[in-house]
Design a protein around this motif. Structure first.
Motif, PDB file in Angstrom:
ATOM      1  N   SER A  51     -29.407 -49.744  35.543  1.00 18.30           N
ATOM      2  CA  SER A  51     -28.630 -48.736  36.415  1.00 18.30           C
ATOM      3  C   SER A  51     -27.435 -49.101  37.080  1.00 18.30           C
ATOM      4  O   SER A  51     -26.294 -48.541  36.965  1.00 18.30           O
ATOM      5  CB  SER A  51     -29.730 -48.135  37.543  1.00 18.30           C
ATOM      6  N   MET A  52     -27.504 -50.524  37.485  1.00 14.82           N
ATOM      7  CA  MET A  52     -26.367 -51.058  38.092  1.00 14.82           C
ATOM      8  C   MET A  52     -25.259 -51.048  37.085  1.00 14.82           C
ATOM      9  O   MET A  52     -23.955 -50.784  37.328  1.00 14.82           O
ATOM     10  CB  MET A  52     -26.449 -52.461  38.528  1.00 14.82           C
ATOM     11  N   CYS A  53     -25.549 -51.640  35.766  1.00 10.95           N
ATOM     12  CA  CYS A  53     -24.344 -51.788  34.633  1.00 10.95           C
ATOM     13  C   CYS A  53     -23.807 -50.334  34.480  1.00 10.95           C
ATOM     14  O   CYS A  53     -22.545 -50.252  34.100  1.00 10.95           O
ATOM     15  CB  CYS A  53     -24.930 -52.540  33.428  1.00 10.95           C
ATOM     16  N   MET A  54     -24.706 -49.504  34.188  1.00  8.35           N
ATOM     17  CA  MET A  54     -24.040 -48.067  34.074  1.00  8.35           C
ATOM     18  C   MET A  54     -23.620 -47.570  34.924  1.00  8.35           C
ATOM     19  O   MET A  54     -22.086 -46.832  34.762  1.00  8.35           O
ATOM     20  CB  MET A  54     -25.280 -47.230  33.694  1.00  8.35           C
ATOM     21  N   GLN A  55     -23.597 -47.649  36.248  1.00  6.68           N
ATOM     22  CA  GLN A  55     -23.011 -47.256  37.543  1.00  6.68           C
ATOM     23  C   GLN A  55     -21.600 -47.739  37.524  1.00  6.68           C
ATOM     24  O   GLN A  55     -20.387 -47.146  37.966  1.00  6.68           O
ATOM     25  CB  GLN A  55     -23.735 -47.304  38.710  1.00  6.68           C
TER      26      GLN A  55
END
Length: 261
Positions: free
Chosen positions: A253-257
């Motif tokens: 989630s962090m990488c995508m955001q």
């Protein structure tokens, strides 16, 4: 040696009172790495019981502990670690033991979130809350392990990532290659990479061994000054702290955001 940590002072006072009353069931609550198992051992010392055993919160380990302790003829202190991390069956196995206590057995249960502990267990225990380590506590603990290494780490962003005694242990055990990995994180975190590659690079050291995701995220927060990225990382860290989502899902989630912000 019993160090005098400010964060544990209130808990130590309560444990001393409980030891005087010979309390058989205690629930120690506090964040990961605040010294709960250390305090459980201290409770055994207060009771002058040398037999101290740590048990994981699994049905099998708890059942084995029950079978063994019922046959003992000498006192023992059992520390059941992180009950809130175990499956529901582990809690119910422990409940059966607390409902049929053995006079020679003292049980200290640890948890990070008392809301995840069944009321039937909490109501049978004396609840003792352990405060978060203060910066002075962390410094004392770090210097007690390796004062020269602690002095070196204090000069890096890693020092600001420490939140607990277990963090201190983890950081002071980093190899030179692992320390270099953290120093290179600004280059590793390249949003031009595919999500899968970003996740791998952030979740593994160069030798492909797993890297501590939460520590990596805290380091990224410490070195990043962009408000939008900091907000994303903080939100993901909160998810990790609350154990709302699995670590690999939080990392994805962090990488995508950040990549598509």
């Amino acid at each position: 040696m019993m160090f005098s940590f400010d964060c544990q002072r209130e808990a130590i006072g309560q444990l001393q009172e409980l030891a005087a009353a010979k309390s058989h069931s205690i629930l120690l609550c506090g964040q990961h790495g605040c010294g709960k198992t250390y305090l459980a051992k201290y409770y055994a010392d207060l009771l002058s019981i040398s037999d101290f055993q740590v048990v994981l919160s699994t049905v099998g380990d708890l059942q084995s502990m029950m079978d063994t302790t019922y046959a003992l003829n000498t006192p023992v202190v059992i520390c059941v670690e992180n009950l809130d991390d175990g499956v529901a069956g582990a809690a119910y196995t422990l409940l059966k033991f607390l409902e049929e206590p053995c006079d020679l057995v003292y049980v200290v249960v640890t948890c990070t979130n008392i809301r995840q502990i069944p009321e039937t267990i909490a109501s049978r225990c004396a609840v003792v809350n352990v405060n978060e380590p203060r910066s002075s506590d962390i410094l004392i603990f770090a210097n007690s392990i390796d004062d020269s290494a602690a002095s070196h780490i204090q000069k890096t962003p890693l020092w600001s990532c420490i939140r607990s005694f277990s963090d201190v242990n983890q950081i002071l055990k980093l190899t030179p290659d692992q320390l270099t990995y953290f120093a290179s994180l600004p280059e590793i975190f390249d949003t031009r990479k595919p999500i899968s590659q970003l996740m791998w690079d952030l979740g593994h050291y160069p030798d492909n061994s797993p890297a501590p995701i939460e520590l990596v995220m805290r380091y990224l927060l410490a070195i990043n000054h962009k408000l939008d990225i900091r907000e994303i990382i903080l939100s993901c860290l909160i998810d990790l702290d609350n154990a709302n989502i699995a670590k690999h899902v939080v990392l994805a989630s962090m990488c995508m955001q950040i990549k598509y912000r």
